[in-house]
Design a protein around this motif. Structure first.
Motif, short mmCIF file in Angstrom:
data_model
loop_
_atom_site.label_atom_id
_atom_site.label_comp_id
_atom_site.label_asym_id
_atom_site.label_seq_id
_atom_site.Cartn_x
_atom_site.Cartn_y
_atom_site.Cartn_z
N GLY A 40 0.82 -1.21 0.00
CA GLY A 40 0.00 0.00 0.00
C GLY A 40 0.85 1.24 0.00
N ALA A 41 0.21 2.37 0.23
CA ALA A 41 0.89 3.67 0.14
C ALA A 41 2.02 3.79 1.16
N LEU A 42 1.77 3.35 2.41
CA LEU A 42 2.79 3.49 3.44
C LEU A 42 4.03 2.68 3.11
N ARG A 43 3.83 1.44 2.74
CA ARG A 43 4.98 0.59 2.39
C ARG A 43 5.73 1.18 1.19
N ASP A 44 4.99 1.68 0.21
CA ASP A 44 5.63 2.27 -0.97
C ASP A 44 6.48 3.48 -0.59
N LYS A 45 5.96 4.32 0.31
CA LYS A 45 6.70 5.52 0.73
C LYS A 45 7.96 5.14 1.52
N ILE A 46 7.84 4.13 2.37
CA ILE A 46 9.01 3.69 3.14
C ILE A 46 10.08 3.15 2.21
N GLN A 47 9.69 2.31 1.28
CA GLN A 47 10.66 1.73 0.36
C GLN A 47 11.24 2.77 -0.58
N ALA A 48 10.43 3.77 -0.97
CA ALA A 48 10.93 4.83 -1.83
C ALA A 48 12.00 5.64 -1.12
N PHE A 49 11.77 5.95 0.16
CA PHE A 49 12.79 6.69 0.92
C PHE A 49 14.04 5.84 1.11
N ASN A 88 12.39 -6.16 4.96
CA ASN A 88 11.57 -6.69 6.04
C ASN A 88 10.93 -5.56 6.84
N ILE A 89 9.64 -5.33 6.63
CA ILE A 89 8.90 -4.30 7.36
C ILE A 89 7.72 -5.00 8.05
N TYR A 90 7.67 -4.89 9.37
CA TYR A 90 6.65 -5.60 10.14
C TYR A 90 5.86 -4.64 11.03
N VAL A 91 4.65 -5.06 11.37
CA VAL A 91 3.81 -4.33 12.31
C VAL A 91 3.63 -5.20 13.54
N ILE A 92 3.85 -4.63 14.73
CA ILE A 92 3.73 -5.37 15.98
C ILE A 92 2.53 -4.86 16.76
N ASP A 93 1.84 -5.76 17.44
CA ASP A 93 0.64 -5.39 18.20
C ASP A 93 1.01 -4.82 19.56
N GLY A 94 1.71 -3.71 19.54
CA GLY A 94 2.14 -3.07 20.79
C GLY A 94 0.98 -2.55 21.62
N SER A 95 -0.17 -2.31 21.01
CA SER A 95 -1.31 -1.75 21.73
C SER A 95 -1.89 -2.71 22.76
N LYS A 96 -1.50 -3.99 22.70
CA LYS A 96 -2.03 -4.96 23.66
C LYS A 96 -1.51 -4.68 25.07
N ARG A 97 -0.40 -3.94 25.19
CA ARG A 97 0.16 -3.64 26.51
C ARG A 97 0.40 -2.15 26.76
N LEU A 155 -0.02 8.44 13.77
CA LEU A 155 0.76 9.32 12.89
C LEU A 155 0.30 9.20 11.45
N THR A 156 0.52 10.27 10.69
CA THR A 156 0.25 10.20 9.25
C THR A 156 1.36 9.39 8.58
N GLU A 157 1.14 9.02 7.34
CA GLU A 157 2.13 8.23 6.62
C GLU A 157 3.45 9.00 6.49
N GLU A 158 3.36 10.30 6.21
CA GLU A 158 4.58 11.11 6.08
C GLU A 158 5.33 11.19 7.40
N GLU A 159 4.62 11.30 8.51
CA GLU A 159 5.27 11.36 9.82
C GLU A 159 5.93 10.03 10.16
N ILE A 160 5.29 8.93 9.79
CA ILE A 160 5.88 7.62 10.04
C ILE A 160 7.18 7.48 9.26
N VAL A 161 7.19 7.87 8.00
CA VAL A 161 8.40 7.79 7.19
C VAL A 161 9.49 8.68 7.78
N ALA A 162 9.11 9.85 8.29
CA ALA A 162 10.09 10.76 8.90
C ALA A 162 10.72 10.13 10.14
#
Length: 257
Positions: A54-63, A73-82, A109-116
């Motif tokens: 998706g857009a977020l992964r594309d922006k991360i890989q583009a940067f 290797n880009i992963y999402v972790i369920d940190g909200s459980k704790r 965060l927005t996608e741009e903030e995450i990439v930053a």
């Protein structure tokens, strides 16, 4: 506990030079954990899933491609459980490295903030902060084990704690007591160095991506982590491994002046 048992075994087996074997074993363990922590330890407590296309992964890989940083290797972790804290981190070395995004970070965060924010972490790698920190840690560990060997074989220290000769257990207690002030002084120096690295990583993100997005992202992360915006300067100097938010924002803004 396992490492301590191994150190004790080295002490009974190798005698005076046990600290060299202990240093080597702890170094190998540290490198192993740096490479495989996310694959072996994290799954015991949290679920990690690959970031969807998706857009977020594309922006991360583009940067990443823009700055010459190979990242598959880009992963999402369920940190909200704790926790409600928003966070992201890199782990691993070489081809084993991966970026892990907390689900709270993606939600807040927005996608741009995450990439930053990720650009800041990439800055640590590009500036070789991670490698240098590991080298310094290994050297520091070697010095620590050498000093420990002096204490554990010193009969006077064991006698001061009630023994009649040199005992490993009493030497360990004596070393812990004597090393505490030394560790505090070393910790201050390491924190000064760490804050310098954070400024460098912020500067990298501001130059190669966008400082404004980094500032807004750091503000949101600070709110979630309940950071102190105005810590006492002396307390910050001694204990903070990261500069306070206002100082980081000022430094980022000066890059674009």
């Amino acid at each position: 506990g396992v490492l301590l048992a191994l150190v004790v075994w080295f002490y009974t087996w190798a005698g005076t030079y046990f600290w060299l074997y202990a240093w080597g074993a702890v170094t190998l363990f540290s490198v192993f954990m740096a490479m495989f922590y996310s694959q072996l330890i994290v799954p015991l407590f949290n679920k990690q899933t690959p970031l969807q296309e998706g857009a977020l992964r594309d922006k991360i890989q583009a940067f990443a491609g823009k700055v010459g940083f190979k990242l598959d290797n880009i992963y999402v972790i369920d940190g909200s459980k704790r926790s409600t804290k928003a966070n992201a981190y890199f782990t691993g070395l070489g081809p084993k490295k991966r970026v892990v995004l907390y689900d709270t970070l993606i939600d807040e965060l927005t996608e741009e903030e995450i990439v930053a924010v990720l650009a800041h972490e990439v800055g640590h790698y590009k500036k070789r902060h991670t490698l240098r920190s590991m080298v310094v840690s290994v050297i520091q560990m070697g010095v620590l084990f050498w000093l420990f060997s002096l204490c554990v074989n010193n009969a006077a220290l064991s006698e001061a704690l009630g023994g009649d000769r040199a005992y490993f257990q009493l030497g360990l207690i004596a070393f812990a007591i004597l090393y505490s002030p030394v560790n505090l002084i070393l910790g201050v120096g390491m924190n000064v160095w760490s804050r310098s690295n954070e400024y460098e990583a912020d500067a990298f993100a501001a130059r190669y991506y966008e400082g404004g997005y980094l500032v807004s992202g750091l503000k949101k992360i600070s709110v979630k982590s309940l950071s102190n915006l105005t810590p006492h300067p002396l307390y910050e100097y001694i204990y903070y491994s990261h500069p306070s938010l206002l100082k980081r924002i000022d430094a980022i803004k000066r890059i674009h002046e």
